[in-house]
Design an enzyme around this catalytic site. Structure first.
Site, PDB file in Angstrom:
ATOM      1  CB  CYS A   1     -17.459  44.000 -15.703  1.00  0.00           C
ATOM      2  SG  CYS A   1     -17.770  42.648 -16.806  1.00  0.00           S
TER       3      CYS A   1
ATOM      4  CG  HIS B   1     -13.095  44.609 -17.401  1.00  0.00           C
ATOM      5  ND1 HIS B   1     -13.471  44.088 -16.131  1.00  0.00           N
ATOM      6  CD2 HIS B   1     -13.717  43.741 -18.116  1.00  0.00           C
ATOM      7  CE1 HIS B   1     -14.342  43.141 -16.113  1.00  0.00           C
ATOM      8  NE2 HIS B   1     -14.391  43.022 -17.178  1.00  0.00           N
TER       9      HIS B   1
ATOM     10  CD  GLU C   1     -11.199  46.319 -13.815  1.00  0.00           C
ATOM     11  OE1 GLU C   1     -11.729  47.183 -14.508  1.00  0.00           O
ATOM     12  OE2 GLU C   1     -11.910  45.092 -13.816  1.00  0.00           O
TER      13      GLU C   1
END
Lengths: 293, 197
Positions: free
Chosen positions: B79, B170, B172
């Protein structure tokens, strides 16, 4: 493609971690904030210390101010709606504001009920002073929390109290037995499911920022030290003598909150910070932190 | 053990650390340029690209980061990190690091209320990947040597250009560590080949 999911709403707040969200009242201030490295700006008609001075009913900002700020910067723009004011929140959502704050800084519209924030596509941040408030707001669908502190005072003491309390209560919960959680939920008026989730994950399921009284770079670093995920600075920046320099110093102190030599350098010759208020000198009825249920 | 850094100036740092550890590598939070020397790979996390850029300038990260990438050590941008890596950013005269041969556009899916989750096919990584897009950029165009790894709604959202890996979404934020594991493997291979050269 699914919009407005918990993951998308909470994830937005995750991206703000380690950053500073600054209150601004016009496009010019928004640009100063962005330039200084703010992760987001909160578009307001007045900063909390001016709301306190002005008295009367504080409402959602004029949509023109919010629009002006949205057009001025590329970072996310937040705005405040009154507690329980469904229409102010829907209006701000329709305008495309990135995050709403159902905020005790404004005069509450409902003295019994908060917004059902899970009904909205836009994510919400809410204030909390203890785990009961934190869990109720999460239960209603808040995607981010912040301490209430005492807004517009430039006095950090209440934000410290609230951050320590929530974190101590989370630690206690994590060490309790599962068969004790229901009684804990009853004591705090907190939804059982949210407390169980906190217990299992070992932390709050959403990020928790510090807000309400941060006036210096050292204040911001203190809140990070106490476990805040990031900070909101309201009146502190644009009520100081040199806002651009002040804003940069707060951003750096938040990133490097344990680098004390750096914080010493950042704090040199910053000029007068905002004049603070002693909490004991504020009548109970004028304490914003008492708003919200 | 392979050491992967996460640029720790702002953003979703903790989540990347967890994902790196789940992928069997050692994670290091990078707050100063001197820490880059000991690393085999570096992740530029999600967050606010303007904030990270201000802090990168303030602490002299720009040249050391470019040298890191040019030494052949892998870098992965998610991102905001993708925006930092890109060779060109639509609407801006100058890129940030300018390392990866792609052109990106910021906030190209709209504001926060348009943020979304979608299922993706990521070439060489997964054919059922749940990706989280938050005020996400997308890759407008990619150079000849850049391999397109994933598209969403006709837009490029993941790509690899040599030692550079980037995605709009994302990884994560979910418990699916396959794309991080892919990056860790890139770092292991680069470490082995750099040791031989």
């Amino acid at each position: 493609m699914n919009t407005g999911t918990d993951r998308v709403k909470r994830g937005m707040a995750e991206m703000q971690k380690g950053g500073v969200i600054m209150d601004v009242v016009n496009a010019e201030q928004a640009k100063i904030a962005e330039e200084a490295g703010a992760v987001a700006v909160m578009a307001l008609e007045r900063v909390p210390s001016d709301i306190r001075k002005a008295g009367g009913v504080a409402r959602m900002a004029d949509p023109r101010i919010v629009e002006e700020v949205m057009n001025a910067v590329t970072i996310p723009v937040m705005a405040k709606a009154r507690i329980g004011h469904i229409v102010e929140a829907r209006v701000l959502e329709a305008m495309g504001v990135d995050y709403l704050d159902e905020s005790e800084v404004l005069t509450p519209a409902d003295e019994e009920y908060h917004l059902l924030k899970s009904d909205f596509t836009v994510p919400f941040v809410c204030g909390c002073r203890d785990i009961g408030e934190a869990a109720r707001r999460i239960g209603e669908g808040a995607s981010m929390l912040r301490t209430k502190g005492e807004p517009g005072t430039g006095n950090i003491v209440e934000a410290v109290r609230h951050m320590r309390k929530v974190n101590a209560q989370v630690r206690k919960l994590v060490h309790m037995n599962e068969d004790e959680i229901m009684t804990e939920a009853k004591i705090h008026g907190a939804p059982f499911e949210v407390l169980m989730q906190i217990k299992k994950e070992g932390r709050l399921p959403v990020v928790n920022f510090a807000a309400g009284g941060i006036a210096t770079p050292a204040d911001a670093a203190l809140m990070m030290e106490l476990g805040a995920d990031g900070v909101f600075v309201g009146s502190g920046i644009f009520k100081s003598e040199n806002p651009a320099k002040f804003a940069r110093a707060i951003v750096e102190a938040t990133t490097h909150y344990q680098d004390y030599k750096l914080i010493a350098e950042l704090s040199k010759e910053l000029g007068e910070p905002m004049k603070g208020l002693e909490i004991a000198g504020i009548a109970a009825a004028d304490r914003m932190q008492e708003r919200g249920w | 053990m392979t050491k992967i850094g996460v640029l720790g100036l702002q953003g979703a740092v903790r989540e990347h650390v967890r994902s790196i550890e789940e992928s069997g590598a050692e994670a290091v939070v990078v707050k100063w340029p001197e820490q880059l020397d000991e690393l085999d790979g570096l992740i530029l996390p999600g967050g606010e690209s303007t904030t990270m850029r201000r802090l990168m300038d303030r602490y002299g990260f720009m040249e050391p980061l470019r040298a890191f990438g040019e030494s052949g050590r892998p870098m992965f941008g998610t991102c905001a990190g993708l925006i930092l890596l890109a060779g060109e950013v639509a609407g801006y005269d100058e890129p940030h690091l300018g390392l990866m041969d792609i052109k990106v556009e910021r906030n190209s899916f709209g504001r926060q209320k348009e943020s979304f989750e979608a299922n993706l096919v990521i070439k060489g990584v997964a054919d059922d990947y749940n990706a989280v897009f938050i005020r996400a950029p997308h890759i407008v165009s990619a150079g000849e040597r850049t391999e397109i790894l994933a598209e969403c709604d006709g837009r490029i959202v993941a790509a690899r250009n040599g030692q550079y890996l980037g995605c709009s979404f994302h990884p994560e934020l979910t418990d699916d560590h396959r794309i991080t594991a892919y990056f860790v493997k890139m770092a292991e291979q680069a470490k082995a080949s750099l040791a031989h050269s």
